[in-house]
Design a protein around this motif. Sequence first.
Motif, PDB file in Angstrom:
ATOM      1  N   PRO A   1      35.340  44.778  36.181  1.00 25.48           N
ATOM      2  CA  PRO A   1      36.448  44.285  36.842  1.00 25.48           C
ATOM      3  C   PRO A   1      36.254  44.303  38.347  1.00 25.48           C
ATOM      4  CG  PRO A   1      37.258  45.670  35.160  1.00 25.48           C
ATOM      5  CD  PRO A   1      35.903  45.713  35.110  1.00 25.48           C
ATOM      6  N   GLN A   2      35.704  45.481  38.808  1.00 23.43           N
ATOM      7  CA  GLN A   2      35.591  45.394  40.423  1.00 23.43           C
ATOM      8  C   GLN A   2      34.466  44.388  40.812  1.00 23.43           C
ATOM      9  OE1 GLN A   2      34.947  49.409  41.469  1.00 23.43           O
ATOM     10  NE2 GLN A   2      35.148  48.973  43.758  1.00 23.43           N
ATOM     11  N   GLN A   3      33.335  44.195  40.048  1.00 24.43           N
ATOM     12  CA  GLN A   3      32.265  43.258  40.437  1.00 24.43           C
ATOM     13  C   GLN A   3      33.008  41.687  40.233  1.00 24.43           C
ATOM     14  OE1 GLN A   3      29.600  44.211  37.275  1.00 24.43           O
ATOM     15  NE2 GLN A   3      28.651  45.981  38.338  1.00 24.43           N
ATOM     16  N   MET A   4      33.842  41.355  39.123  1.00 19.95           N
ATOM     17  CA  MET A   4      34.264  40.223  39.176  1.00 19.95           C
ATOM     18  C   MET A   4      35.086  39.915  40.331  1.00 19.95           C
ATOM     19  SD  MET A   4      35.982  38.325  35.876  1.00 19.95           S
ATOM     20  CE  MET A   4      36.418  36.629  35.982  1.00 19.95           C
ATOM     21  N   ARG A   5      36.052  40.864  40.648  1.00 23.71           N
ATOM     22  CA  ARG A   5      37.011  40.810  41.755  1.00 23.71           C
ATOM     23  C   ARG A   5      36.388  40.350  42.921  1.00 23.71           C
ATOM     24  NH1 ARG A   5      39.224  46.191  42.233  1.00 23.71           N
ATOM     25  NH2 ARG A   5      40.162  45.585  40.140  1.00 23.71           N
TER      26      ARG A   5
ATOM     27  N   ARG B   1      33.533  38.808  43.476  1.00 22.10           N
ATOM     28  CA  ARG B   1      32.852  37.713  43.250  1.00 22.10           C
ATOM     29  C   ARG B   1      33.895  36.548  43.293  1.00 22.10           C
ATOM     30  NH1 ARG B   1      32.553  34.429  38.956  1.00 22.10           N
ATOM     31  NH2 ARG B   1      32.956  35.783  37.508  1.00 22.10           N
ATOM     32  N   LEU B   2      35.141  36.649  42.963  1.00 22.50           N
ATOM     33  CA  LEU B   2      36.320  35.761  42.944  1.00 22.50           C
ATOM     34  C   LEU B   2      36.636  35.589  44.392  1.00 22.50           C
ATOM     35  CD1 LEU B   2      38.448  36.411  39.976  1.00 22.50           C
ATOM     36  CD2 LEU B   2      36.808  34.749  40.019  1.00 22.50           C
ATOM     37  N   GLU B   3      36.643  36.653  45.068  1.00 28.13           N
ATOM     38  CA  GLU B   3      36.998  36.613  46.544  1.00 28.13           C
ATOM     39  C   GLU B   3      36.084  35.969  47.514  1.00 28.13           C
ATOM     40  OE1 GLU B   3      38.256  40.382  48.403  1.00 28.13           O
ATOM     41  OE2 GLU B   3      39.246  41.002  46.428  1.00 28.13           O
ATOM     42  N   HIS B   4      34.641  36.289  47.110  1.00 28.71           N
ATOM     43  CA  HIS B   4      33.454  35.575  47.814  1.00 28.71           C
ATOM     44  C   HIS B   4      33.332  34.144  47.473  1.00 28.71           C
ATOM     45  CE1 HIS B   4      29.339  34.592  48.548  1.00 28.71           C
ATOM     46  NE2 HIS B   4      29.650  35.469  49.572  1.00 28.71           N
ATOM     47  N   ASP B   5      33.334  34.024  46.111  1.00 28.12           N
ATOM     48  CA  ASP B   5      32.821  32.400  45.694  1.00 28.12           C
ATOM     49  C   ASP B   5      34.174  31.508  45.871  1.00 28.12           C
ATOM     50  OD1 ASP B   5      30.394  33.567  45.156  1.00 28.12           O
ATOM     51  OD2 ASP B   5      30.628  33.611  42.983  1.00 28.12           O
TER      52      ASP B   5
ATOM     53  N   GLY C   1      37.127  32.181  47.380  1.00 28.68           N
ATOM     54  CA  GLY C   1      38.171  32.507  48.663  1.00 28.68           C
ATOM     55  C   GLY C   1      39.214  32.942  48.400  1.00 28.68           C
ATOM     56  N   LEU C   2      39.695  33.626  47.156  1.00 29.68           N
ATOM     57  CA  LEU C   2      41.004  33.863  46.632  1.00 29.68           C
ATOM     58  C   LEU C   2      41.105  35.333  47.386  1.00 29.68           C
ATOM     59  CD1 LEU C   2      40.672  33.729  42.893  1.00 29.68           C
ATOM     60  CD2 LEU C   2      41.623  32.001  44.449  1.00 29.68           C
ATOM     61  N   SER C   3      42.545  35.648  47.605  1.00 30.24           N
ATOM     62  CA  SER C   3      42.898  36.829  48.256  1.00 30.24           C
ATOM     63  C   SER C   3      42.823  37.768  47.415  1.00 30.24           C
ATOM     64  CB  SER C   3      44.456  36.631  48.582  1.00 30.24           C
ATOM     65  OG  SER C   3      45.104  36.681  47.181  1.00 30.24           O
ATOM     66  N   SER C   4      42.861  39.219  47.856  1.00 27.72           N
ATOM     67  CA  SER C   4      42.584  40.432  47.185  1.00 27.72           C
ATOM     68  C   SER C   4      43.641  40.506  46.174  1.00 27.72           C
ATOM     69  CB  SER C   4      42.691  41.638  48.135  1.00 27.72           C
ATOM     70  OG  SER C   4      43.878  41.627  48.716  1.00 27.72           O
ATOM     71  N   TYR C   5      44.883  39.930  46.364  1.00 29.11           N
ATOM     72  CA  TYR C   5      46.084  39.897  45.301  1.00 29.11           C
ATOM     73  C   TYR C   5      45.460  39.321  44.370  1.00 29.11           C
ATOM     74  CZ  TYR C   5      50.223  38.967  43.164  1.00 29.11           C
ATOM     75  OH  TYR C   5      51.279  38.966  42.244  1.00 29.11           O
ATOM     76  N   ASP C   6      45.300  37.832  44.579  1.00 28.80           N
ATOM     77  CA  ASP C   6      44.994  37.153  43.240  1.00 28.80           C
ATOM     78  C   ASP C   6      43.838  37.561  42.700  1.00 28.80           C
ATOM     79  OD1 ASP C   6      46.952  35.398  44.253  1.00 28.80           O
ATOM     80  OD2 ASP C   6      45.650  33.731  45.257  1.00 28.80           O
ATOM     81  N   ALA C   7      42.694  37.846  43.231  1.00 31.95           N
ATOM     82  CA  ALA C   7      41.441  38.458  42.750  1.00 31.95           C
ATOM     83  C   ALA C   7      41.891  39.711  41.809  1.00 31.95           C
ATOM     84  CB  ALA C   7      40.426  38.875  43.541  1.00 31.95           C
TER      85      ALA C   7
ATOM     86  N   ILE D   1      43.035  37.572  30.689  1.00 31.70           N
ATOM     87  CA  ILE D   1      43.247  36.608  31.984  1.00 31.70           C
ATOM     88  C   ILE D   1      42.046  36.183  32.749  1.00 31.70           C
ATOM     89  CG2 ILE D   1      44.744  36.842  34.171  1.00 31.70           C
ATOM     90  CD1 ILE D   1      46.203  38.707  33.059  1.00 31.70           C
ATOM     91  N   ALA D   2      41.137  37.059  32.898  1.00 35.04           N
ATOM     92  CA  ALA D   2      39.817  36.715  33.584  1.00 35.04           C
ATOM     93  C   ALA D   2      39.273  35.647  32.900  1.00 35.04           C
ATOM     94  CB  ALA D   2      39.129  37.799  33.766  1.00 35.04           C
ATOM     95  N   GLU D   3      38.666  35.614  31.802  1.00 36.44           N
ATOM     96  CA  GLU D   3      38.349  34.649  30.956  1.00 36.44           C
ATOM     97  C   GLU D   3      38.946  33.303  30.982  1.00 36.44           C
ATOM     98  OE1 GLU D   3      38.061  36.298  26.853  1.00 36.44           O
ATOM     99  OE2 GLU D   3      36.067  37.423  27.546  1.00 36.44           O
ATOM    100  N   TYR D   4      40.512  33.416  30.777  1.00 34.54           N
ATOM    101  CA  TYR D   4      41.111  32.056  30.841  1.00 34.54           C
ATOM    102  C   TYR D   4      40.732  31.421  32.249  1.00 34.54           C
ATOM    103  CZ  TYR D   4      44.781  28.962  29.867  1.00 34.54           C
ATOM    104  OH  TYR D   4      45.510  27.739  29.486  1.00 34.54           O
TER     105      TYR D   4
END
Length: 497
Positions: A302-306, A308-312, A314-320, A329-332
């Motif tokens: 989860p922490q790695q994916m979070r 990646r979502l922020e970096h790749d 541009g999502l906020s920390s809340y969204d990620a 949820i992450a897979e969907y």
Amino acid sequence: MQWEIVVGLEVHTQLSTQSKIFSGASTAFGSAPNIEACAVDLALPGVLPVLNRGAVQRAIRLGLAVGGKINSPSIFARKNYFYPDLPKGYQISQYELPVVEGGSVNIRMGHDGGGCEKTIRLTRAHLEEDAGKSLHEDFHGMTGIDLNRAGTPLLEIVSEPDMRSSAEAVAYAKTLHALVRWIGICDGNMQEGSFRCDANVSVRPQGSDKLGTRCEIKNLNSFRFLEKAIDYEARRQIEILEDGGTVQQQTRLYDPDKGETRAMRSKEDAQDYRYFPDPDLLPLEIGENWIAEVQGGLPELPQQMRARLEHDYGLSSYDAATLTADREIAEYYEAVVDKLPSDPKLCANWVMGDISGYLNEEGKFFDSCPLSPIQLVQLLIRINDGTISGKIAKEVFKQMWVKVSTRAMTWKNRDSQFDENLVDQIIESQGLKQISDSGELEKLVGEVIVANSKSVEEFKAGKEKAFNALVGQVMKVAKGKANPTQVNEILKKKLTE
């Protein structure tokens, strides 16, 4: 005096094996009493335990996920105590050499997911068998014993006393709950007892380094009860100390009906259990090849994916943080954004908002979502290309949900081409296509200006609210189908002419 709360958690995680840790009996939940208990579970004379490889593998997965040390050899011990639901008179557990030693879990505080991050250290994670269950209802004043759970594989995850509030304890428990489900070692069903917590609570003067006398609150099977039990116990101990008393080391139970903890027994220390290595079980050797094999099968954490979502994207920390709170949820979300990478924020908004909302209303999880990612993407494309407005999209989504819910299928077992034109079918059949023709919109705006002279005069007098009122009138006349961006542009142009 200012007091500091000190909390450590012992989390009992039921491992997701189909058979028990030392026998071939089923771990199925909900069977009639004693149906799933075999000769080994009943401790009949002459039986011997045989270790379940799958349970060890799941323990290794947890150890690798938290950065712990995998001990080899690892030793099983006998924990001796006498209780009616413990057939052998001892529990097979681990003491001196647990399968996992050390490690840590990072928690994030703050309701928006963007608060401060804190590291909670882990002491150990050890394998053990569960006991049976005492049933006190419907036995005419007597107690019945159900040994179905006896021998069920548990991984007890013990934290250091690093938490300083009930909020931190709940954040840690939720993070750990998400992690064990994410890496596939536990279903996390708290109602069935698959994930339950014991909270060790003590208090000490603010600034002191010395730990106070702790009390252990047993078998908390909800995050809400965990929070309330810790808060009540901390207040109880503070009141005792401020009245000049002494806190007694105890094992306590939380009564959710009364909202209080009550004494169960005096708290035992390790020596009271007379631990010694189990002579029926050889030391467990976990080789480097086995560890490497388990490591290769771990998913992105989860922490790695979070990150990646922020970096790749541009999502906020809340969204990620929200999108990685649960693996389903992450897979969907990944399945949606892979098909619409140009607008990751819009994808996130709909997954966290409308999809989550409908699922919560029906008491379902994301793995039961009836709407496929490709269907959601088709809707988002129609928003982006101006075919429908965001408001109309809500109505289309509602109709989509009703239609796909009747099929009794989930997005994972549905053909990728199933109803992929569903969005266009609904838009066409309901006449919901957005009005984007500039000539038609200019005509509508002109009619509204003529019919609302008062609002026009108020706008010219500097009242911005009047402009919004005029936009609302245009949308009303157009039955919500006018392109809002074009309406704003045309209206401003006509009002300033």
